[in-house]
Design a protein around this motif. Structure first.
Motif: not given
Length: 755
Positions: A237, A242, A250, A253-254, A256-257, A264, A299, A332
Motif C-alpha cells: 500500500l 495508498e 487496509d 484497499t489491498y 481493490t488495487i 468495502t 468506516k 476515491k
C-alpha cells in the motif's frame, strides 16, 4: 496507477522478462509508463531477531537490545518506542552505508556500546510504514536471520498513465492481463477459497432487506479475534501511495488495487438495509454507511469481532450521469466506479478471504449474492473492416489469437469473415469495430506494420476556401468601420439561454461533462457573450463599445451553423476636440455601419426577434433572402448587463453573398436629383412603397432612398430622394417630370397623396 513487479508476479510469471522489457512492452500496447523507481536496499542491511530488550540504565527513552543478525548476536541501543523482544527487524550492521551516505559505525550511547542500528522504513529508503522501527513478518516470505533485507523488499515500482476509459487497467490484475496479451503467456490461477461447511451460518449475524436496482453486491461475514495487518499489505500500500489505516480497511484497499473490484468493509450492525434513494443504492443500518460507487460514509470502528465484507459494482455510465445531474459528493471510490470497476465480485471475495484467513480470521458459512445481470456483450465485426481501419491485412489467425489473449472470446464465420465476439464484462470501453481494431493493432504492434509511402490526393476545397475568404473580407470591413473582434468559447450557460427565451438543446445530446458549470451547453447565439464583453468594457471605463465576432452556434437539435454578430453599445464616436460629449448611437447610424460591411440590404419589420426592442427590430434581406436581423437591444436586457443604448445584429455566414464586384465605366452624363414629398398612412411600410417604385422598372432611376419623415397624426409625411441618370444623354426637365409623374400615379394604388 502504480504497480510493483513482485505484485504483478503473483498474477503472471515474469521471471525471464526484465523490468525494462516490461516497461517497453506496456508502452508498445498503449499503457504509457510515466516513471520507474527501482527499490534497492543497501548491502549489510540484514534481517535481525530481537532476542531481548531492556531499558537503558542511564536514559529513559533508550533501549538496549540483543539482536541476532545471523553470524552473531550483537548489542544495539535503540530509541524507537515500538521495539520489543521477539520482533524480526531490519538491522544495519557496522559498515553499512544508508541513503544520504549515512555510514553505520560502532558507537557508544550514554555509556553503552552499540554495534549497528535497528532501522525504520524511511532510514533504508522506503516509504513510511509506521512510527518507529520497521517490524517484519513472514508475509513477505520465510524470514531467515542474517539474510539481506534486499532479498525480501527489493522491487521495481512502475507508474502508468492509464486513460480514463480503461477502467479495467486500474488494478494489478488488469495490468497483468495486458502483459499476458503482450508476452503471450497465461495468467496464474488465483488460489481458491472454500467455505467451511461446518462454520456458523451467515444468517445468524446478518439480515438484509434487499431493495436495490442499480448496483450489484456480494457479501460475506467474518470474525477476527484481533485484526492484524501483515507487513506485505502495508508495504505494498505504501509503495502504491495508498493510505495505511492499520485497520481492517487496509485489506479492502489491498484487494481493490489487486483485483480492480471495489470492496468495502462494515462493522457488524446485525441488520443491514440495502435500498435505493434518489437513484443511488445505499447500505445503511441506523444511519447511512455506504453510498454504492460514491463514498464510504462510516468506516469500521472496531479492531476485533464480526465484520461484513461487501464487494460491489455499479455501471460507470449510470453513476457518472447521476453524480453530474445531482452534484453529489464523492471520494476515491467514485474514481474507480466512474471509470468502470471489475464486476467479478466473487473474485474479490475469494482474494480477500484468502488473505484474511492466513491471519486467523474465521469465515461464516453462506453469503448474500445480490448481483445484477452483467452478462457479457456480443459484438459482430467483419475482418475486412478491421483491415481497413488498420491499413493492412493481418493473418486472421493472428487477429483471433490476439483477441483471445485479451479474453475476448472469438468465433470466426468463414462464409463472410465475420468475427462473433463475446466482450468480457470488465471491458466497458469496447463498443464498436473501431475499438476492436484498436485492440488488435496495439497488441500486434504499430511498428510491425509494413512501412508504406504516404499517398494522398487533395480534395477540391473551393467551397471551404471561399468561406474562409468571405470571413476574411468581413473581418477586414468590420475593423475598417470601427469594430473590434471579441473571442469566446462555443459554450454558454444553460440557465442564461433559458432566461432569454432560447430553446435548450435536448438533454440526450447536450454536453455531458462541461468544463465548468457556467459553460454547460452549446451557445445558440453570439450576442449574449458579446453583451457580457460589452459590459466588461464599460466597467473598464469605455463609452463607445463596438464589437463583432465570428463563430459557431447550435440549434436545439445540436445542428451547427456559422454566424457573424455585431454589438454597438454607448456613444457613436469617441470624445475629441470638436465633440466633448458625443451622443449615443441610434438605429439609423448602426444600420449604416452594418451596410458598409455587408453591402446593400432591405429591412422588414419584425417584432418577434429574441433580445430585441419591440419597435426597433427588423429582419435583414439581401436579394430577397432573409440572412439575419438587426435591432436595438431590449431595455430590460440592457439593464441586466448595465449597458446604455445598445444595438445588435446577427447573420448566417452561409447566406451572406460573396459577390465579386467588377469595375464599371464611369458614366460621364450628369446625374439629376429630385425629392418627392408624399403623405402616407402609418400602416403602409416603406418596403411596400419601395416595391411599387421598383415594379415600374424605370432604368433612369439609379438610386432612391428616404431622407425625411414627419408625424402628421394618423399619417406620415415622407420625403424620398431620387437619383436619375441616363447613360446616353442628359435628362430634360420634361423627362424628369414624366418619371416623377409615373411614380406618383403608381403610388396612388397605396392611397398616397402629394404633400
Amino acid at each position: 496507477m502504480i504497480v510493483t513487479r513482485k505484485w504483478l508476479e503473483e498474477f503472471i510469471d515474469l521471471s525471464d522478462i526484465s523490468t525494462t522489457e516490461i516497461c517497453n512492452g506496456l508502452n508498445a500496447i498503449g499503457q504509457e509508463v510515466e516513471g520507474l523507481n527501482e527499490i534497492r536496499i543497501a548491502d549489510k542491511v540484514v534481517v535481525g531477531y530481537v532476542e531481548s530488550c531492556e531499558k537503558h540504565p542511564d536514559a529513559d527513552k533508550l533501549n538496549v537490545c540483543q539482536v541476532n543478525v545471523g553470524n552473531e548476536t550483537t548489542q544495539i541501543v535503540c530509541g524507537a518506542k515500538n521495539v520489543a523482544a521477539g520482533q524480526y527487524v531490519a538491522v544495519s550492521v557496522v559498515g553499512a552505508v544508508l541513503p544520504g551516505n549515512f555510514k553505520i559505525k560502532k558507537a557508544k550511547l550514554r555509556g553503552v556500546e552499540s554495534f549497528g542500528m535497528i532501522c525504520s522504513s524511511t532510514e533504508i529508503g522506503l516509504p513510511k510504514l509506521e512510527d518507529g522501527i520497521m517490524v517484519l513478518d513472514n508475509s513477505i516470505g520465510e524470514l531467515k536471520v542474517g539474510t539481506n533485507v534486499s532479498e525480501y523488499l527489493n522491487d521495481d515500482i512502475i507508474e502508468l498513465g492509464i486513460t480514463p476509459n480503461r477502467g479495467d487497467s486500474f488494478s494489478i490484475l488488469g495490468i497483468a492481463r495486458e502483459l499476458s496479451a503482450k508476452f503471450n503467456r497465461p495468467l496464474k490461477e488465483i488460489e481458491e477459497f472454500s467455505d467451511d461447511k461446518n462454520a456458523e451460518g451467515l444468517g445468524r449475524i446478518l439480515q438484509i432487506d434487499d431493495d436495490i436496482n442499480n448496483s450489484s453486491h456480494f457479501l460475506k461475514a467474518i470474525n477476527c479475534e484481533q485484526v492484524e495487518i501483515p507487513f506485505k499489505i502495508r508495504y505494498r500500500l505504501a509503495l502504491t501511495e495508498e493510505e495505511i489505516t492499520n485497520t481492517i480497511l487496509d485489506y479492502a484497499t489491498y484487494t481493490t488495487i489487486a483485483t480492480g473490484v471495489i470492496v468495502t468493509i462494515y462493522d457488524d450492525y446485525k441488520k443491514l438495509i440495502l435500498t435505493t434513494e434518489n437513484g443511488i443504492d445505499i447500505v445503511k443500518a441506523d444511519e447511512e454507511i455506504y453510498q454504492t460507487g460514491l463514498k464510504l460514509i462510516k468506516k469500521p470502528s472496531q479492531n476485533s469481532g464480526n465484520f461484513i465484507i461487501d464487494a460491489n459494482f455499479v455501471n460507470p455510465e449510470y453513476i457518472s450521469t447521476i453524480v453530474y445531474e445531482k452534484k453529489l459528493d464523492t471520494d476515491k471510490i467514485f474514481f474507480r466506479s466512474s471509470r468502470g470497476s471489475n464486476p467479478n465480485l466473487k473474485l474479490a471475495i475469494n482474494y480477500i478471504l484468502t488473505e484474511l484467513c492466513k491471519y486467523g480470521a474465521k469465515v461464516y458459512n453462506g453469503n448474500y449474492d445480490l448481483t445484477q445481470d452483467s452478462s457479457e456483450k456480443m459484438l459482430n465485426v467483419n475482418l475486412n473492416d478491421i483491415y481497413s481501419i488498420i491499413g493492412e491485412v493481418i493473418d486472421e489467425n493472428i487477429v483471433v489469437n490476439i483477441l483471445n489473449k485479451l479474453q475476448i472470446q472469438t468465433i470466426m464465420d468463414n462464409s463472410d469473415k465475420t468475427l462473433k465476439l463475446k466482450i468480457p464484462a470488465f471491458r466497458h470501453d469496447l463498443k464498436n469495430k473501431y475499438d476492436i481494431a484498436e485492440e488488435v493493432l496495439r497488441v500486434y504492434g504499430i511498428d510491425t506494420l509494413t512501412s508504406k509511402p504516404l499517398v494522398f490526393s487533395e480534395k477540391v476545397k473551393t467551397g471551404k476556401i471561399k468561406q474562409i475568404e468571405k470571413i476574411r473580407k468581413l473581418r477586414e470591413k468590420a475593423i475598417a468601420n470601427g469594430f473590434f473582434e471579441s473571442l469566446h468559447f462555443v459554450f454558454d450557460s444553460k440557465e442564461r439561454m433559458k432566461k432569454y427565451g432560447f430553446s435548450l438543446i435536448d438533454e440526450k445530446i447536450d454536453i455531458l461533462n462541461p468544463i465548468v458549470n457556467e459553460l454547460n451547453t452549446l451557445r445558440q447565439t453570439l450576442i449574449l457573450q458579446m453583451l457580457e464583453s460589452a459590459q466588461n468594457n464599460k466597467n473598464n471605463g469605455y463609452r463607445k463599445i463596438p464589437l463583432f465576432t465570428v463563430g459557431s452556434v447550435y440549434n436545439h437539435l445540436r445542428e451547427e451553423y456559422q454566424k457573424i454578430g455585431f454589438v454597438w453599445s454607448g456613444a457613436r464616436c469617441n470624445e475629441n476636440i470638436t465633440i466633448s460629449k458625443p451622443k449615443n448611437i441610434n438605429f439609423a447610424q448602426f444600420v449604416n455601419k452594418i451596410s458598409k460591411i455587408l453591402g446593400d440590404f432591405d429591412l422588414v419589420e419584425d417584432k418577434h426577434i429574441l433580445l430585441s426592442h419591440p419597435y426597433q427590430s427588423a429582419k435583414v434581406l439581401i436579394d430577397g433572402v432573409e440572412v439575419g436581423y438587426i435591432a436595438k437591444l431590449h431595455p430590460k436586457i440592457a439593464k441586466d448587463f448595465d449597458l446604455e443604448d445598445t444595438f445588435i445584429a446577427e447573420f448566417f455566414l452561409d447566406l451572406l453573398p460573396n459577390k465579386q464586384y467588377l469595375a464599371k465605366d464611369i458614366v460621364k452624363i450628369q446625374k439629376s436629383t429630385r425629392d418627392l414629398s408624399i403623405v402616407v398612412d402609418k400602416n403602409i411600410s416603406y418596403a411596400n412603397i419601395k416595391k411599387h417604385i421598383e415594379d415600374l422598372k424605370i432604368s433612369d432611376i439609379i438610386e432612391f432612398y428616404p431622407i425625411d419623415i414627419f408625424d402628421l397624426g394618423d399619417k406620415h409625411s415622407l420625403t424620398i430622394r431620387f437619383i436619375l441618370q441616363n447613360k446616353e444623354k442628359s435628362l430634360t426637365d420634361d423627362e424628369i417630370n414624366d418619371i416623377i409623374t409615373k411614380i406618383i400615379e403608381k403610388l396612388k394604388d397605396l392611397g398616397v397623396e402629394l404633400r
